[in-house]
Each structure stands twice: as C-alpha cells, then as structure tokens.
Design a protein around this motif. Structure first.
Motif, PDB file in Angstrom:
ATOM      1  N   GLY A 175     -12.472  49.837 -11.222  1.00  0.00           N
ATOM      2  CA  GLY A 175     -11.278  50.561 -11.661  1.00  0.00           C
ATOM      3  C   GLY A 175      -9.966  50.072 -11.111  1.00  0.00           C
ATOM      4  O   GLY A 175      -8.982  50.824 -11.091  1.00  0.00           O
ATOM      5  N   LEU A 176      -9.908  48.799 -10.681  1.00  0.00           N
ATOM      6  CA  LEU A 176      -8.670  48.256 -10.136  1.00  0.00           C
ATOM      7  C   LEU A 176      -8.056  47.227 -11.079  1.00  0.00           C
ATOM      8  O   LEU A 176      -8.771  46.526 -11.794  1.00  0.00           O
ATOM      9  N   ASP A 177      -6.731  47.145 -11.051  1.00  0.00           N
ATOM     10  CA  ASP A 177      -6.027  46.108 -11.792  1.00  0.00           C
ATOM     11  C   ASP A 177      -5.940  44.854 -10.926  1.00  0.00           C
ATOM     12  O   ASP A 177      -6.298  44.871  -9.738  1.00  0.00           O
ATOM     13  N   VAL A 178      -5.430  43.791 -11.512  1.00  0.00           N
ATOM     14  CA  VAL A 178      -5.187  42.556 -10.771  1.00  0.00           C
ATOM     15  C   VAL A 178      -3.790  42.067 -11.138  1.00  0.00           C
ATOM     16  O   VAL A 178      -3.230  42.489 -12.153  1.00  0.00           O
ATOM     17  N   PRO A 179      -3.185  41.184 -10.317  1.00  0.00           N
ATOM     18  CA  PRO A 179      -1.881  40.632 -10.680  1.00  0.00           C
ATOM     19  C   PRO A 179      -1.948  39.932 -12.042  1.00  0.00           C
ATOM     20  O   PRO A 179      -2.999  39.426 -12.437  1.00  0.00           O
ATOM     21  N   GLN A 180      -0.832  39.883 -12.752  1.00  0.00           N
ATOM     22  CA  GLN A 180      -0.798  39.284 -14.086  1.00  0.00           C
ATOM     23  C   GLN A 180      -1.249  37.825 -14.075  1.00  0.00           C
ATOM     24  O   GLN A 180      -1.907  37.371 -15.015  1.00  0.00           O
ATOM     25  N   THR A 181      -0.911  37.102 -13.010  1.00  0.00           N
ATOM     26  CA  THR A 181      -1.321  35.697 -12.943  1.00  0.00           C
ATOM     27  C   THR A 181      -2.846  35.574 -12.884  1.00  0.00           C
ATOM     28  O   THR A 181      -3.437  34.732 -13.561  1.00  0.00           O
ATOM     29  N   SER A 182      -3.482  36.434 -12.084  1.00  0.00           N
ATOM     30  CA  SER A 182      -4.947  36.406 -11.987  1.00  0.00           C
ATOM     31  C   SER A 182      -5.584  36.778 -13.320  1.00  0.00           C
ATOM     32  O   SER A 182      -6.594  36.189 -13.734  1.00  0.00           O
ATOM     33  N   GLU A 183      -4.986  37.752 -14.001  1.00  0.00           N
ATOM     34  CA  GLU A 183      -5.484  38.180 -15.312  1.00  0.00           C
ATOM     35  C   GLU A 183      -5.400  37.042 -16.323  1.00  0.00           C
ATOM     36  O   GLU A 183      -6.341  36.791 -17.091  1.00  0.00           O
ATOM     37  N   LEU A 184      -4.286  36.314 -16.316  1.00  0.00           N
ATOM     38  CA  LEU A 184      -4.087  35.213 -17.265  1.00  0.00           C
ATOM     39  C   LEU A 184      -5.095  34.092 -17.027  1.00  0.00           C
ATOM     40  O   LEU A 184      -5.718  33.583 -17.972  1.00  0.00           O
ATOM     41  N   ILE A 185      -5.267  33.714 -15.764  1.00  0.00           N
ATOM     42  CA  ILE A 185      -6.230  32.660 -15.441  1.00  0.00           C
ATOM     43  C   ILE A 185      -7.642  33.091 -15.831  1.00  0.00           C
ATOM     44  O   ILE A 185      -8.439  32.304 -16.363  1.00  0.00           O
ATOM     45  N   TYR A 186      -7.951  34.364 -15.605  1.00  0.00           N
ATOM     46  CA  TYR A 186      -9.271  34.904 -15.962  1.00  0.00           C
ATOM     47  C   TYR A 186      -9.534  34.775 -17.463  1.00  0.00           C
ATOM     48  O   TYR A 186     -10.644  34.411 -17.883  1.00  0.00           O
TER      49      TYR A 186
END
Length: 306
Positions: free
Chosen positions: A245-256
């Motif tokens: 249930g946690l978000d991640v920084p936008q950069t981590s999300e994009l790389i993912y």
C-alpha cells in the motif's frame, strides 16, 4: 551497539471486555531487529497500522516493549530508572505541534523542559536562544505560539527538544498537517540538525520525497521490517512497496514501467537526473533521438554560450 538497538522487539495492544477478559490482541510490533548508528538519518515507512508509530514511541520509552529489548545509548527502555535519561537522549516530536506546545510565549515554551531539569537561568537563556536560532525562528521568541503558522509551530516544538541537547530526535510524521511551505521549512530544519550537529534522526513519514532524502529507509508491514536499505535500493522494489500500500517516487515508477516492458535499465534510479540519463542512454542504444522541449533546448543553448 548503535545509539538505538532493538532485539526481537514486540509490542501488543490488548483490549479487554467489561469482565477484564482479553477480547483481542493486536501485534503492532512483531519481532523487530534494528540497529541505528549515531549520526544516521533514517526514514521509517509503512501504511496506517504497520507499526511504525508504535516503534517510534518505544524509542522514546512512551511505550514499553511487551517482548524483546530496546536500548537507547545502551539503556534498556523497559527499566523505570532509565526512562528520564532515555527521553533526554532520544527526544520526540509529534504530528500535531499544538499537542507539544504548553506555554503562551515561544521562548517560554522552549525553556519548559530545561526548567524541569533544573538548568541554571544563564545556561537556560543561552540554550533557548541557540535552539531558536538553529530552527530559524529567533525573531519570534516573544510571540504567542498560536499566532504562528503550522510550520513555525512545529519548529518551536523541535526547538524545545534540541534545547535539551538530545543525541537523537524521533519525529512521528512531523509534516503531515502542514502545507508545502511548512513541510519545506521543517525538513530543512531537520536536515540542518543532522548535517551540522550530527544529531541522529529517525523520521516516521508517508511522504516518499522526504524518505528519498534520508541515508536509510526502513519499511514496515504488519509489525515487521520487510525492507531496510538505502533509498535507491528500497525504491527499486516497486512491486513489493505497492503490495503493502505504499507509493514510490515518480522516477522509480517510470523506470519500473520501462522494466515491465522488457527494456534494460538500472533498477536503482532515484533522482530526476539519473532517470533522464538512463532513458536517454536507452534511446541512443535503440537509435531513437529524444525530442527535447523548447525550454530544455533554450537551457542547453544558454549553457553552451556560457
């Protein structure tokens, strides 16, 4: 041993019925092992009910372990004779500053803890002034706290703690009730105390950008530590963080998202600069020419002229 150490730490909330019979036992902290080195800046993440705030309160001896042991500067927090020294060593700042402010004048509030431990007046004056200068609100020392902004109130609360000269500050979501400006003020203050004075910081937060600025991140779920590493390493576990249930920084999300599509990119990308470099390198390998925005092109031209 670090400044804070936990071994097989437990804390249970027990509810009882009208006959004093146990109705429910909630394992808020369940078998946590932890070692915090002096001078570290640590963030603890977790969704509501993960145990992070309960763990924080144990570090200040507000809660006593129901199992295992927690030491603060080698003092066992479960021993009543250690409680006062534990709280002087590991000061605590809460989410709502109004719950910590007790006086009607800022400087008197900062002096409150010093008066309780019998600090001489001259030394008290010096400590109060220094603490107010350190958090950037010295000019408000004669003001009434209720007239200050949320961020300023939180800095008053922090000043009251650092005037006691703790080795460690535990902050339980100190920016949760603040606007962006207040959040920025408080985070700058906390980082200054860590970098310039070497105060160990344990920050409980649900803001990923705040956690990304720390030396180390601990992630909790159901009372247990599930991740414990640098921000780069922790935020590379995008799927695991989303599963709890946690978000991640936008950069981590994009790389993912790129990785899910089968592209070969480094997982531990965190900053915008690292993200841009990784994606630009990928495009070059693929023979794709990135289309820069007009603003970026103008910035690049200005840098070349300089």
């Amino acid at each position: 041993m670090g400044i804070i150490k936990a071994a097989k730490l437990f804390y249970d909330y027990v509810s009882k019925d009208e006959h004093d019979e146990i109705e429910e036992v909630i394992h808020a902290v369940s078998g946590v092992d932890l070692d915090v080195e002096a001078g570290q800046f640590i963030a603890i993440l977790g969704h509501n009910g993960s145990g992070k705030s309960t763990l924080a309160k144990q570090m200040n001896a507000l809660l006593v372990p129901t199992g295992g042991t927690l030491w603060v500067k080698e003092m066992d927090t479960s021993q009543p004779e250690n409680v006062w020294n534990v709280r002087q060593t590991a000061g605590m700042v809460f989410q709502n500053p109004d719950n910590q402010i007790v006086a009607t004048v800022v400087e008197e509030d900062v002096a409150f803890g010093l008066e309780n431990i019998g600090v001489p007046p001259k030394e008290m004056r010096e400590r109060v002034d220094r603490a107010l200068m350190d958090v950037g609100i010295y000019e408000y020392k004669k003001h009434a706290p209720h007239r200050l902004s949320g961020g300023q109130k939180q800095r008053v609360a922090i000043a009251g703690i650092i005037a006691m000269r703790p080795k460690c500050i535990v902050l339980d979501e100190p920016t949760a009730m603040l606007d962006p400006r207040g959040r920025k003020e408080v985070m700058e203050t906390i980082h200054k105390l860590n970098k310039e004075y070497g105060i160990t910081v344990v920050l409980i937060t649900h803001y990923m950008d705040e956690a990304a600025q720390c030396d180390r991140i601990i992630v909790m779920d159901s009372g247990k530590v599930i991740l414990d590493d640098t921000p780069k390493k922790v935020f590379s576990h995008v799927r695991e963080l989303k599963n709890v249930g946690l978000d991640v920084p936008q950069t981590s999300e994009l790389i993912y998202e790129f990785l899910k599509e089968g592209y070969n990119l480094p997982k531990d990308v965190l900053t915008e600069e690292e993200c841009i470099k990784a994606i630009t390198t990928l495009f070059r390998r693929k023979g794709i020419k990135p289309q820069l925005s007009k603003e970026t092109q103008e910035q690049s031209s200005d840098e070349q002229i300089v």
